[in-house]
Design a protein around this motif. Sequence first.
Motif, PDB file in Angstrom:
ATOM      1  N   ALA A 136      -1.245  -7.244  -3.534  1.00  0.00           N
ATOM      2  CA  ALA A 136      -2.385  -6.823  -2.725  1.00  0.00           C
ATOM      3  C   ALA A 136      -3.565  -7.776  -2.816  1.00  0.00           C
ATOM      4  O   ALA A 136      -4.427  -7.787  -1.934  1.00  0.00           O
ATOM      5  CB  ALA A 136      -2.831  -5.422  -3.133  1.00  0.00           C
ATOM      6  N   ASP A 137      -3.619  -8.578  -3.885  1.00  0.00           N
ATOM      7  CA  ASP A 137      -4.768  -9.469  -4.054  1.00  0.00           C
ATOM      8  C   ASP A 137      -4.533 -10.864  -3.483  1.00  0.00           C
ATOM      9  O   ASP A 137      -5.263 -11.803  -3.821  1.00  0.00           O
ATOM     10  CB  ASP A 137      -5.164  -9.560  -5.535  1.00  0.00           C
ATOM     11  CG  ASP A 137      -4.067 -10.157  -6.408  1.00  0.00           C
ATOM     12  OD1 ASP A 137      -2.939 -10.369  -5.906  1.00  0.00           O
ATOM     13  OD2 ASP A 137      -4.326 -10.396  -7.608  1.00  0.00           O
ATOM     14  N   LYS A 138      -3.562 -11.012  -2.616  1.00  0.00           N
ATOM     15  CA  LYS A 138      -3.347 -12.306  -1.967  1.00  0.00           C
ATOM     16  C   LYS A 138      -4.585 -12.638  -1.133  1.00  0.00           C
ATOM     17  O   LYS A 138      -5.017 -11.833  -0.300  1.00  0.00           O
ATOM     18  CB  LYS A 138      -2.109 -12.255  -1.077  1.00  0.00           C
ATOM     19  CG  LYS A 138      -1.761 -13.594  -0.446  1.00  0.00           C
ATOM     20  CD  LYS A 138      -0.434 -13.530   0.302  1.00  0.00           C
ATOM     21  CE  LYS A 138      -0.094 -14.883   0.908  1.00  0.00           C
ATOM     22  NZ  LYS A 138       1.228 -14.890   1.569  1.00  0.00           N
ATOM     23  N   PRO A 139      -5.187 -13.812  -1.309  1.00  0.00           N
ATOM     24  CA  PRO A 139      -6.451 -14.131  -0.639  1.00  0.00           C
ATOM     25  C   PRO A 139      -6.411 -13.972   0.875  1.00  0.00           C
ATOM     26  O   PRO A 139      -7.366 -13.473   1.481  1.00  0.00           O
ATOM     27  CB  PRO A 139      -6.705 -15.592  -1.045  1.00  0.00           C
ATOM     28  CG  PRO A 139      -6.009 -15.731  -2.354  1.00  0.00           C
ATOM     29  CD  PRO A 139      -4.786 -14.877  -2.259  1.00  0.00           C
ATOM     30  N   GLU A 140      -5.317 -14.405   1.508  1.00  0.00           N
ATOM     31  CA  GLU A 140      -5.235 -14.323   2.967  1.00  0.00           C
ATOM     32  C   GLU A 140      -5.244 -12.877   3.452  1.00  0.00           C
ATOM     33  O   GLU A 140      -5.783 -12.582   4.525  1.00  0.00           O
ATOM     34  CB  GLU A 140      -3.967 -15.024   3.462  1.00  0.00           C
ATOM     35  CG  GLU A 140      -3.975 -16.533   3.324  1.00  0.00           C
ATOM     36  CD  GLU A 140      -3.659 -16.999   1.914  1.00  0.00           C
ATOM     37  OE1 GLU A 140      -3.723 -18.222   1.675  1.00  0.00           O
ATOM     38  OE2 GLU A 140      -3.334 -16.138   1.049  1.00  0.00           O
TER      39      GLU A 140
ATOM     40  N   VAL B  47      -5.158  -6.025  -8.289  1.00  0.00           N
ATOM     41  CA  VAL B  47      -4.323  -6.795  -9.216  1.00  0.00           C
ATOM     42  C   VAL B  47      -3.063  -6.019  -9.582  1.00  0.00           C
ATOM     43  O   VAL B  47      -1.959  -6.578  -9.683  1.00  0.00           O
ATOM     44  CB  VAL B  47      -5.123  -7.162 -10.488  1.00  0.00           C
ATOM     45  CG1 VAL B  47      -4.185  -7.673 -11.586  1.00  0.00           C
ATOM     46  CG2 VAL B  47      -6.184  -8.209 -10.161  1.00  0.00           C
ATOM     47  N   HIS B  48      -3.203  -4.727  -9.772  1.00  0.00           N
ATOM     48  CA  HIS B  48      -2.071  -3.905 -10.211  1.00  0.00           C
ATOM     49  C   HIS B  48      -1.183  -3.441  -9.048  1.00  0.00           C
ATOM     50  O   HIS B  48      -0.090  -2.925  -9.292  1.00  0.00           O
ATOM     51  CB  HIS B  48      -2.586  -2.686 -10.981  1.00  0.00           C
ATOM     52  CG  HIS B  48      -3.212  -3.034 -12.294  1.00  0.00           C
ATOM     53  ND1 HIS B  48      -2.517  -3.588 -13.342  1.00  0.00           N
ATOM     54  CD2 HIS B  48      -4.501  -2.926 -12.718  1.00  0.00           C
ATOM     55  CE1 HIS B  48      -3.328  -3.796 -14.368  1.00  0.00           C
ATOM     56  NE2 HIS B  48      -4.541  -3.407 -14.010  1.00  0.00           N
ATOM     57  N   ALA B  49      -1.650  -3.605  -7.824  1.00  0.00           N
ATOM     58  CA  ALA B  49      -0.871  -3.161  -6.664  1.00  0.00           C
ATOM     59  C   ALA B  49       0.106  -4.254  -6.253  1.00  0.00           C
ATOM     60  O   ALA B  49      -0.229  -5.170  -5.497  1.00  0.00           O
ATOM     61  CB  ALA B  49      -1.799  -2.796  -5.508  1.00  0.00           C
TER      62      ALA B  49
ATOM     63  N   GLY C  67     -13.450 -10.563  -4.286  1.00  0.00           N
ATOM     64  CA  GLY C  67     -12.572 -11.566  -4.884  1.00  0.00           C
ATOM     65  C   GLY C  67     -12.119 -12.684  -3.970  1.00  0.00           C
ATOM     66  O   GLY C  67     -11.216 -13.445  -4.327  1.00  0.00           O
ATOM     67  N   ILE C  68     -12.725 -12.837  -2.795  1.00  0.00           N
ATOM     68  CA  ILE C  68     -12.348 -13.912  -1.877  1.00  0.00           C
ATOM     69  C   ILE C  68     -13.205 -15.142  -2.184  1.00  0.00           C
ATOM     70  O   ILE C  68     -14.406 -15.151  -1.915  1.00  0.00           O
ATOM     71  CB  ILE C  68     -12.540 -13.488  -0.412  1.00  0.00           C
ATOM     72  CG1 ILE C  68     -11.792 -12.181  -0.138  1.00  0.00           C
ATOM     73  CG2 ILE C  68     -12.042 -14.591   0.526  1.00  0.00           C
ATOM     74  CD1 ILE C  68     -12.063 -11.598   1.240  1.00  0.00           C
TER      75      ILE C  68
ATOM     76  N   PHE D 103       0.820  -1.202   0.000  1.00  0.00           N
ATOM     77  CA  PHE D 103       0.000   0.000   0.000  1.00  0.00           C
ATOM     78  C   PHE D 103       0.859   1.260   0.000  1.00  0.00           C
ATOM     79  O   PHE D 103       0.606   2.212  -0.750  1.00  0.00           O
ATOM     80  CB  PHE D 103      -0.906  -0.023   1.236  1.00  0.00           C
ATOM     81  CG  PHE D 103      -1.712   1.226   1.459  1.00  0.00           C
ATOM     82  CD1 PHE D 103      -2.772   1.533   0.626  1.00  0.00           C
ATOM     83  CD2 PHE D 103      -1.413   2.085   2.504  1.00  0.00           C
ATOM     84  CE1 PHE D 103      -3.523   2.686   0.829  1.00  0.00           C
ATOM     85  CE2 PHE D 103      -2.152   3.231   2.724  1.00  0.00           C
ATOM     86  CZ  PHE D 103      -3.205   3.525   1.873  1.00  0.00           C
ATOM     87  N   TYR D 104       1.900   1.257   0.818  1.00  0.00           N
ATOM     88  CA  TYR D 104       2.721   2.453   0.980  1.00  0.00           C
ATOM     89  C   TYR D 104       3.639   2.686  -0.214  1.00  0.00           C
ATOM     90  O   TYR D 104       3.883   3.833  -0.605  1.00  0.00           O
ATOM     91  CB  TYR D 104       3.555   2.332   2.254  1.00  0.00           C
ATOM     92  CG  TYR D 104       4.150   3.638   2.730  1.00  0.00           C
ATOM     93  CD1 TYR D 104       3.398   4.521   3.499  1.00  0.00           C
ATOM     94  CD2 TYR D 104       5.455   3.991   2.407  1.00  0.00           C
ATOM     95  CE1 TYR D 104       3.929   5.723   3.947  1.00  0.00           C
ATOM     96  CE2 TYR D 104       5.995   5.195   2.841  1.00  0.00           C
ATOM     97  CZ  TYR D 104       5.234   6.057   3.609  1.00  0.00           C
ATOM     98  OH  TYR D 104       5.755   7.247   4.041  1.00  0.00           O
ATOM     99  N   ASN D 105       4.150   1.621  -0.807  1.00  0.00           N
ATOM    100  CA  ASN D 105       5.154   1.754  -1.861  1.00  0.00           C
ATOM    101  C   ASN D 105       4.597   1.665  -3.282  1.00  0.00           C
ATOM    102  O   ASN D 105       5.260   2.099  -4.224  1.00  0.00           O
ATOM    103  CB  ASN D 105       6.234   0.683  -1.696  1.00  0.00           C
ATOM    104  CG  ASN D 105       7.077   0.894  -0.459  1.00  0.00           C
ATOM    105  OD1 ASN D 105       7.916   1.782  -0.408  1.00  0.00           O
ATOM    106  ND2 ASN D 105       6.858   0.072   0.562  1.00  0.00           N
TER     107      ASN D 105
END
Length: 288
Positions: free
Chosen positions: A113-117, A98-100, A161-162, A54-56
């Motif tokens: 960022a879209d990692k399910p966990e 997806v793009h993050a 998306g979960i 998020f920050y970078n």
Amino acid sequence: MSVQDAMTDAGTEHDGYFAPDSVSRRVFADPASKLGGMAALLMQALNPYMMRVFYNATESHSDAAGRDERTGRYFETVIFGDRAHADAASASVRRMHVHATWTDPVTGEILRADKPEWLAWTHNTFVYALLRASQEFGVEISPAEADQFIVEQLVAARLIGIEDASLLPSNAGELQEYIDGQTHWLALGVEAAEVTRNLRKPVLRGNPLTVWTGVIVQDGVLHLLPDWARLLYGIEGRPMNLRKAARTTKHLISGARKSKTYKQLVDEASARVQDHPYRKVRSRAAVQ
């Protein structure tokens, strides 16, 4: 109940995912939900991996006001809008996820960022914090309705998306167990400390009454956090102050609740959805 079953039930006989008599609408329409959202952001920031992304990899960390407004608009769209608006909103957020991505310069690991966990942590903390705010600040919800709220929110999880149901609690007991079971990997990093600074540090300038109210409400929000979260933020040493602030916050929220009827709050939220960036989906659907 499965996520798909929850989506089917939530959309019965109306054009949105959440029925007019749903617990979700009652929770989100209440003024206490705003404070629950603030507590959720504080909990979500304790995911050090997501915060690095998020920050970078985004510009949102430097635009707290804009981020809060966009988040509020998203949830209003999903809860109070029709399905076309909700689908467009969730698709937009999924594309951003997806793009993050960010590559750790030390380890070379690619963080997404879209990692399910991580999405599940964001979703579950939001549900948890909204229920905590409802219970602490006077929304009339029974234990059975709290469980129903958790089930209804499986719809929101699917939209974001979960897909893995094992990551999503379906009642209050499972939700508490999930929240308490994540503490081994959570941490307060520099990025999280900076991003959440305004949520933890009161503004002491301006009208004295406004300053006092802001300090009280901010401490009321901190009261909603689990003990281990307050420990990470370094505020575990004043539980009596936070409990006292929570009682005062409850009175303040009660006053705000009396200023408008539930119907007025829902009507205003539904009207705002029509002015959101996703409003064009209705006209596109009509043309098709």
